[in-house]
Design an enzyme around this catalytic site. Sequence first.
Site, short mmCIF file in Angstrom:
data_model
loop_
_atom_site.label_atom_id
_atom_site.label_comp_id
_atom_site.label_asym_id
_atom_site.label_seq_id
_atom_site.Cartn_x
_atom_site.Cartn_y
_atom_site.Cartn_z
N SER A 1 -5.24 3.55 5.89
CA SER A 1 -5.51 2.43 4.99
C SER A 1 -4.31 1.50 4.90
O SER A 1 -3.21 1.93 4.58
CB SER A 1 -5.85 2.98 3.60
OG SER A 1 -6.02 1.92 2.68
N VAL A 2 -4.55 0.22 5.16
CA VAL A 2 -3.49 -0.78 5.04
C VAL A 2 -3.77 -1.76 3.91
O VAL A 2 -2.91 -2.60 3.58
CB VAL A 2 -3.30 -1.55 6.37
CG1 VAL A 2 -2.87 -0.61 7.48
CG2 VAL A 2 -4.56 -2.31 6.77
N LYS B 1 -5.89 -13.15 -2.28
CA LYS B 1 -4.76 -12.56 -2.98
C LYS B 1 -3.47 -12.98 -2.30
O LYS B 1 -3.38 -12.99 -1.07
CB LYS B 1 -4.85 -11.03 -2.99
CG LYS B 1 -3.70 -10.37 -3.77
CD LYS B 1 -3.89 -8.87 -3.89
CE LYS B 1 -3.51 -8.12 -2.62
NZ LYS B 1 -3.52 -6.66 -2.82
N ASP C 1 9.10 13.50 -3.50
CA ASP C 1 9.73 12.21 -3.27
C ASP C 1 11.22 12.45 -3.07
O ASP C 1 11.79 13.34 -3.72
CB ASP C 1 9.51 11.26 -4.45
CG ASP C 1 9.77 9.80 -4.11
OD1 ASP C 1 8.82 9.00 -4.17
OD2 ASP C 1 10.92 9.45 -3.79
N ARG D 1 -5.18 -10.40 7.36
CA ARG D 1 -4.39 -11.19 6.42
C ARG D 1 -3.33 -12.00 7.16
O ARG D 1 -2.90 -11.65 8.26
CB ARG D 1 -3.75 -10.30 5.37
CG ARG D 1 -2.91 -9.18 5.90
CD ARG D 1 -2.48 -8.26 4.76
NE ARG D 1 -2.10 -6.94 5.20
CZ ARG D 1 -2.24 -5.86 4.44
NH1 ARG D 1 -2.73 -5.95 3.23
NH2 ARG D 1 -1.88 -4.68 4.89
N GLY E 1 0.81 4.30 3.24
CA GLY E 1 2.12 3.67 3.20
C GLY E 1 2.43 2.80 4.41
O GLY E 1 3.20 1.85 4.33
N GLY E 2 1.83 3.11 5.55
CA GLY E 2 2.04 2.30 6.74
C GLY E 2 1.15 1.07 6.67
O GLY E 2 -0.08 1.17 6.82
N ASP E 3 1.74 -0.10 6.42
CA ASP E 3 0.90 -1.27 6.17
C ASP E 3 1.47 -2.57 6.76
O ASP E 3 1.12 -3.66 6.31
CB ASP E 3 0.67 -1.44 4.67
CG ASP E 3 1.97 -1.56 3.89
OD1 ASP E 3 3.05 -1.58 4.50
OD2 ASP E 3 1.91 -1.64 2.65
N GLU F 1 2.12 -12.13 2.01
CA GLU F 1 0.82 -12.17 2.67
C GLU F 1 -0.21 -12.93 1.85
O GLU F 1 -0.18 -12.93 0.63
CB GLU F 1 0.30 -10.75 2.89
CG GLU F 1 1.21 -9.91 3.77
CD GLU F 1 0.88 -8.43 3.74
OE1 GLU F 1 1.18 -7.75 4.73
OE2 GLU F 1 0.30 -7.97 2.73
N THR G 1 8.57 -3.59 -5.96
CA THR G 1 8.28 -3.59 -4.51
C THR G 1 7.14 -4.55 -4.20
O THR G 1 7.19 -5.30 -3.23
CB THR G 1 7.91 -2.18 -4.03
OG1 THR G 1 9.00 -1.30 -4.30
CG2 THR G 1 7.63 -2.17 -2.53
#
Length: 401
Positions: free
Chosen positions: A324-325, A71, A163, A47, A231-233, A58, A86
Amino acid sequence: MTTVGFLDVAATARWIAQRGPEAVIGRLIDALADDLARWEELDKRPRIATHSRDGVIELMPTADDATYGFKFVNGHPSNPARGFQTVTAFGVLADVHNGYPTFLAEMTLLTALRTAATSALAARHLARQDSRTLALIGCGSQSEFQALGMRAALGVTHLRAWDTDPAARAKLARNARALGFEVHEATSGDDAVTGADIITTCTADKANATVLTLEMVTELAHPGVHVNAIGGDCPGKTELDPRILHAADVVVEYEPQTRIEGEIQQTPDLAVTELWEIVTGRRPGRRETVRAPQGAGESFERGVGERSPLDATTGRTQVTVFDSVGFAVEDWTVLRLVRDDVPAELLAHLDLIAEPADPKDLFSLVRDAGGADADAVRHSLDRLMGLEGRTRPHARESAIA
């Protein structure tokens, strides 16, 4: 006049509610599997990301020989504190043969669906098939969808949720119980992963954080745990202790993008497998097939430090990680599924395509749009400029033409 179907946020929510969110995710899992099976036919690229101190914006494109899609999406971790989401997104499909847009949709809700479906598809191949307890570290916007995806794919029944924001944790517990899950509101990350079969990490902090350690995975979770790291993206944003990656079989969506944005940015030389290779049978997923002796939800209420013993006879120690990103093919898949399924009454229609009668006379749209109103505006301007009553040859020629 050619118009473009448009699905707004309210209509998207109604479509999901009518179909049932878990059922939609289940259908999307299968649609993703079908598209990954023809992975090599698709146009793919990392991306295009524009980073700032506040977040990232992005553009995510992909296509086959008939349909192009993209997208637009942002990721701004500090937004909730300022009263904003977010993540927000929209997506477009277009006809490759003439370039015309054919479908436009909001993609904040659709991104949540496709992320959950992708996680669930990976878990179907990487998690133990008897997995029933999901630990959620991060209870934000994605958490309910993740739970539904894991139930659709594997029959998950129990959630252990943690959380740092008590309100987010309570929100997840309230929604998940209404959806039929047993929920344990954990007191820490350690508590959350105790007795877990699957661990999903989904935190928003844009930092190289460690929300999951190797000890949490090997000493607290059930043997053979699957880690779903979503979450790491982006560059400089991670969640996992890198020792987990070295100890696990790691699967990614599209390696050139994940090397930049995912957990494996911490381990540049680590060998990984792309998900499509597993879906098509080119590479193995989970190698262990023997079912665990414990029943569904066993260890759900265990205290920190208690866990079932390792089963030495089956070697049930394989740890899998899905790093997964988010990848454009997933968005393309959900856009096409929605376009083909949404009832006509939920769609608006936008006039996005300029189509003059003569394709080379684009100016005619401006000329013909004027009419009486244009004449009135012209006369008003003439009065203001002191030109009223004077000859305007260009105007006269235009009127004759």
